[in-house]
Write an enzyme that holds these catalytic residues in place. Structure first.
Site, short mmCIF file in Angstrom:
data_model
loop_
_atom_site.label_atom_id
_atom_site.label_comp_id
_atom_site.label_asym_id
_atom_site.label_seq_id
_atom_site.Cartn_x
_atom_site.Cartn_y
_atom_site.Cartn_z
N LYS A 156 -2.26 -1.53 -3.62
CA LYS A 156 -3.08 -0.32 -3.58
C LYS A 156 -2.17 0.89 -3.69
O LYS A 156 -1.21 0.99 -2.93
CB LYS A 156 -3.88 -0.27 -2.27
CG LYS A 156 -4.78 0.94 -2.13
CD LYS A 156 -5.53 0.91 -0.80
CE LYS A 156 -6.42 2.14 -0.66
NZ LYS A 156 -7.13 2.16 0.65
N LYS B 39 0.87 -1.18 0.00
CA LYS B 39 0.00 0.00 0.00
C LYS B 39 0.90 1.23 0.00
O LYS B 39 1.67 1.46 0.93
CB LYS B 39 -0.91 0.01 1.22
CG LYS B 39 -1.84 1.22 1.28
CD LYS B 39 -2.75 1.14 2.50
CE LYS B 39 -3.66 2.36 2.59
NZ LYS B 39 -4.55 2.30 3.77
#
Length: 328
Positions: A253, A201
């Site tokens: 992400k 992420k």
């Protein structure tokens, strides 16, 4: 025609001539069951509240959340990822572990609504619940205390599992978070609850509209614990660590700006790979389409296809229901 110009023997265009031929030989497919719909529920509201920076996305009431969940699964969407906005925040994010807190109530309600027809997931992080907006508890120096946060994540995992959540999604990027959550779930008798690890992420500029959706209290940034965008080898390390700690699914992400990382994850992981088409990616398409600059429907399908083509088996997208109903 000049004798110097050779007529080509190999003609790849033969397999592009018609829609039927293109469909027959398509290498990548996006189907509804591969999509996961993120949903926001807000405590203390009596009707859904639109998120201005995310056209078509709302902060739900518990009642409208149940309907949205039902509609998504009726369209064929595979899963739901729940986020919550509590009425009261504090330094430790205690509403996250309150059995009667808004997220745990939402999980119970959605599970009761959809039963076994879809996979109910919940974001496992403290940022929506803390008054400082960080993903963990702060130490005396004002920095996020990694190891103290792991204890809070373990408690949150248990609360979500007891509410009926089938998959928890630790998104805080704390070192050791998957291992701590797996141990807590197993000790608590929830061996069947899966972990979708936000393994890579990044500290991305594309999260802006999401922070509107959760009424983020963050002042500053999360660069001390989310990944630095220039780094790719580090993503491999993070994914390997989460796999070793027991992750059942690993996620990248954002998705579209990190398709190279999605590809690396798909080549590395022996578990399903997910990718999150984040709020800023969604908002850019919506904004450009609203101005007539791009074909909205075609852009949606193309973007989802690119994420699948890079190797993601699951895609979290705010278009999940619409794509399942109309576009795929």
């Amino acid at each position: 025609m000049s004798e110097l110009v050779r007529v080509p023997v190999v003609r790849p265009r033969r397999l592009r001539r018609t829609t039927a031929v293109r469909r027959l030989v398509a290498e990548t497919e996006v189907v509804a069951r591969q999509l996961v719909l993120p949903l926001f529920v807000k405590e203390g509201i009596t009707e859904p509240v639109p998120v201005p920076s995310l056209p078509g996305v709302v902060q739900h009431t518990l009642e409208s959340l149940r309907k949205a969940a039902h509609d998504a699964l009726a369209a064929g969407v595979g899963g739901l990822m729940l986020f919550a906005v509590p009425a009261v925040r504090d330094p430790g994010g205690t509403a996250a572990t309150d059995p009667d807190g808004i997220l745990n109530r939402a999980v119970r309600d959605v599970v009761a609504e959809v039963g076994q027809d879809g996979v109910v997931m919940a974001d496992l992080c403290l940022d929506e619940f803390t008054d400082h907006g960080h993903c963990g508890v702060l130490g005396p120096d004002g920095e996020v205390d990694n190891d103290a946060t792991l204890g809070r994540y373990a408690d949150m995992a248990l609360a979500l599992a007891e509410a009926g959540c089938g998959v928890v999604g630790p998104s805080g990027m704390m070192d050791g978070q998957v291992a701590a959550i797996r141990a807590a779930l197993d000790r608590g008798g929830h061996q069947g609850v899966a972990i979708l690890a936000y393994a890579a992420k990044y500290a991305s500029a594309f999260y802006g509209p999401f922070r509107d959706a959760v009424d983020s209290q963050l002042d500053g940034d999360r660069r001390a614990y989310q990944m630095d965008p220039p780094n790719a080898v580090e993503a491999v390390r993070e994914i390997e660590l989460d796999l070793a700690e027991g992750a059942d699914i690993v996620m990248v992400k954002p998705a579209m700006s990190y398709l190279d990382i999605v590809r690396r994850a798909s080549e590395l992981a022996t578990v399903p790979v997910a990718a999150y088409q984040v709020s800023g990616e969604y908002a850019m398409v919506e904004a450009a389409a609203a101005r007539g600059w791009i074909d909205r429907d075609a852009a949606i399908v193309e973007s989802l296809t690119s994420i699948r083509r890079a190797g993601a088996r699951l895609v979290l997208t705010y278009w999940a229901t619409e794509a399942a109903e109309r576009l795929l």
